[in-house]
Design a protein around this motif. Structure first.
Motif, mmCIF file in Angstrom:
data_model
loop_
_atom_site.group_PDB
_atom_site.id
_atom_site.type_symbol
_atom_site.label_atom_id
_atom_site.label_comp_id
_atom_site.label_asym_id
_atom_site.label_seq_id
_atom_site.Cartn_x
_atom_site.Cartn_y
_atom_site.Cartn_z
ATOM 1 N N ASP A 148 46.356 49.040 36.655
ATOM 2 C CA ASP A 148 45.251 49.944 36.935
ATOM 3 C C ASP A 148 45.622 50.770 38.158
ATOM 4 O O ASP A 148 46.389 50.313 39.007
ATOM 5 C CB ASP A 148 43.995 49.117 37.227
ATOM 6 C CG ASP A 148 42.720 49.928 37.254
ATOM 7 O OD1 ASP A 148 42.740 51.076 36.793
ATOM 8 O OD2 ASP A 148 41.700 49.400 37.732
ATOM 9 N N ALA A 149 45.096 51.962 38.260
ATOM 10 C CA ALA A 149 45.380 52.805 39.418
ATOM 11 C C ALA A 149 44.243 53.787 39.624
ATOM 12 O O ALA A 149 43.613 54.222 38.662
ATOM 13 C CB ALA A 149 46.690 53.566 39.220
ATOM 14 N N GLU A 203 41.014 55.757 46.079
ATOM 15 C CA GLU A 203 39.914 55.151 46.829
ATOM 16 C C GLU A 203 39.950 55.721 48.235
ATOM 17 O O GLU A 203 40.813 55.346 49.038
ATOM 18 C CB GLU A 203 40.052 53.633 46.867
ATOM 19 C CG GLU A 203 39.875 52.980 45.517
ATOM 20 C CD GLU A 203 39.962 51.469 45.575
ATOM 21 O OE1 GLU A 203 40.213 50.911 46.664
ATOM 22 O OE2 GLU A 203 39.768 50.854 44.523
ATOM 23 N N ARG A 211 44.969 52.977 45.081
ATOM 24 C CA ARG A 211 45.071 51.536 44.857
ATOM 25 C C ARG A 211 45.776 51.366 43.521
ATOM 26 O O ARG A 211 45.303 51.861 42.498
ATOM 27 C CB ARG A 211 43.727 50.840 44.815
ATOM 28 C CG ARG A 211 43.850 49.340 44.488
ATOM 29 C CD ARG A 211 42.518 48.637 44.432
ATOM 30 N NE ARG A 211 41.829 48.701 45.692
ATOM 31 C CZ ARG A 211 41.964 47.796 46.669
ATOM 32 N NH1 ARG A 211 42.768 46.765 46.504
ATOM 33 N NH2 ARG A 211 41.288 47.914 47.786
ATOM 34 N N ARG A 245 47.178 48.524 40.949
ATOM 35 C CA ARG A 245 47.229 47.109 40.561
ATOM 36 C C ARG A 245 48.435 46.940 39.655
ATOM 37 O O ARG A 245 48.556 47.618 38.643
ATOM 38 C CB ARG A 245 45.939 46.706 39.883
ATOM 39 C CG ARG A 245 44.785 46.718 40.862
ATOM 40 C CD ARG A 245 43.498 46.220 40.252
ATOM 41 N NE ARG A 245 42.457 46.228 41.262
ATOM 42 C CZ ARG A 245 41.432 47.064 41.259
ATOM 43 N NH1 ARG A 245 41.298 47.941 40.293
ATOM 44 N NH2 ARG A 245 40.542 47.017 42.218
ATOM 45 N N TRP A 246 49.309 46.016 40.018
ATOM 46 C CA TRP A 246 50.626 45.886 39.413
ATOM 47 C C TRP A 246 50.858 44.456 38.968
ATOM 48 O O TRP A 246 50.543 43.515 39.699
ATOM 49 C CB TRP A 246 51.666 46.284 40.463
ATOM 50 C CG TRP A 246 53.028 46.524 39.951
ATOM 51 C CD1 TRP A 246 54.088 45.675 40.027
ATOM 52 C CD2 TRP A 246 53.509 47.694 39.297
ATOM 53 N NE1 TRP A 246 55.186 46.248 39.453
ATOM 54 C CE2 TRP A 246 54.859 47.490 39.007
ATOM 55 C CE3 TRP A 246 52.913 48.891 38.934
ATOM 56 C CZ2 TRP A 246 55.629 48.441 38.358
ATOM 57 C CZ3 TRP A 246 53.683 49.837 38.300
ATOM 58 C CH2 TRP A 246 55.022 49.608 38.016
ATOM 59 N N ARG A 292 50.220 39.278 40.372
ATOM 60 C CA ARG A 292 49.497 40.548 40.450
ATOM 61 C C ARG A 292 49.523 40.998 41.900
ATOM 62 O O ARG A 292 49.210 40.231 42.803
ATOM 63 C CB ARG A 292 48.058 40.394 40.002
ATOM 64 C CG ARG A 292 47.331 41.745 40.011
ATOM 65 C CD ARG A 292 45.891 41.608 39.696
ATOM 66 N NE ARG A 292 45.170 42.253 40.784
ATOM 67 C CZ ARG A 292 43.869 42.339 40.834
ATOM 68 N NH1 ARG A 292 43.129 41.785 39.907
ATOM 69 N NH2 ARG A 292 43.286 42.945 41.834
ATOM 70 N N ASP A 345 48.267 44.134 44.520
ATOM 71 C CA ASP A 345 47.484 45.344 44.771
ATOM 72 C C ASP A 345 48.188 46.135 45.856
ATOM 73 O O ASP A 345 48.247 45.708 47.012
ATOM 74 C CB ASP A 345 46.069 44.994 45.226
ATOM 75 C CG ASP A 345 45.182 44.516 44.098
ATOM 76 O OD1 ASP A 345 45.655 44.476 42.952
ATOM 77 O OD2 ASP A 345 44.020 44.178 44.359
ATOM 78 N N ILE A 364 48.348 49.369 48.240
ATOM 79 C CA ILE A 364 47.551 50.428 48.841
ATOM 80 C C ILE A 364 48.557 51.461 49.348
ATOM 81 O O ILE A 364 49.452 51.142 50.128
ATOM 82 C CB ILE A 364 46.680 49.918 50.014
ATOM 83 C CG1 ILE A 364 45.795 48.751 49.561
ATOM 84 C CG2 ILE A 364 45.865 51.061 50.608
ATOM 85 C CD1 ILE A 364 44.805 49.097 48.473
ATOM 86 N N GLY A 410 50.939 45.613 50.228
ATOM 87 C CA GLY A 410 51.316 45.119 48.905
ATOM 88 C C GLY A 410 52.811 44.944 48.805
ATOM 89 O O GLY A 410 53.578 45.546 49.543
#
Length: 105
Positions: A70-71, A74, A79, A81-82, A89, A91, A93, A104
């Motif tokens: 997800d990306a 923000e 952000r 998410r990998w 997982r 995150d 930034i 991250g």
């Protein structure tokens, strides 16, 4: 025109991700203001203020093998998410103006 292609490429990557988790999310799972944030990111990339999300994702992929979950934008940061190849997982930034990874990994 190149920044628009970068945004479209990032959107295509997210749309093509396998996994039922993304498909099962409700229409507001990204938050009520997700569309406004998407427009803000697009405008920032087009004006040259923000680094294209696709470039940020490419940088993360070179550093940390895995796949995008997800990306999004923000505030002043992306952000990301990998999922790593070993199942973790992360995150990330990332400063959206410079592309510098702030946390991250």
């Amino acid at each position: 025109m190149k920044p628009i292609r970068a945004i479209l490429a990032a959107a295509a990557i997210v749309a093509a991700l396998p996994g039922a988790a993304l498909a099962q999310r409700g229409p507001d799972s990204l938050g009520a203001d997700w569309r406004a944030r998407q427009d803000q990111a697009r405008g920032g990339v087009q004006s040259g203020r923000l680094v294209p999300l696709s470039a940020v994702i490419d940088n993360i992929a070179r550093r940390t093998p895995g796949r995008l979950l997800d990306a999004g934008l923000e505030g002043r940061n992306y952000r990301i998410r990998w999922a790593t190849t070993d199942g973790r997982r992360i995150d990330f930034i990332v400063d959206a103006e410079s592309g510098r990874i702030l946390s991250g990994g």
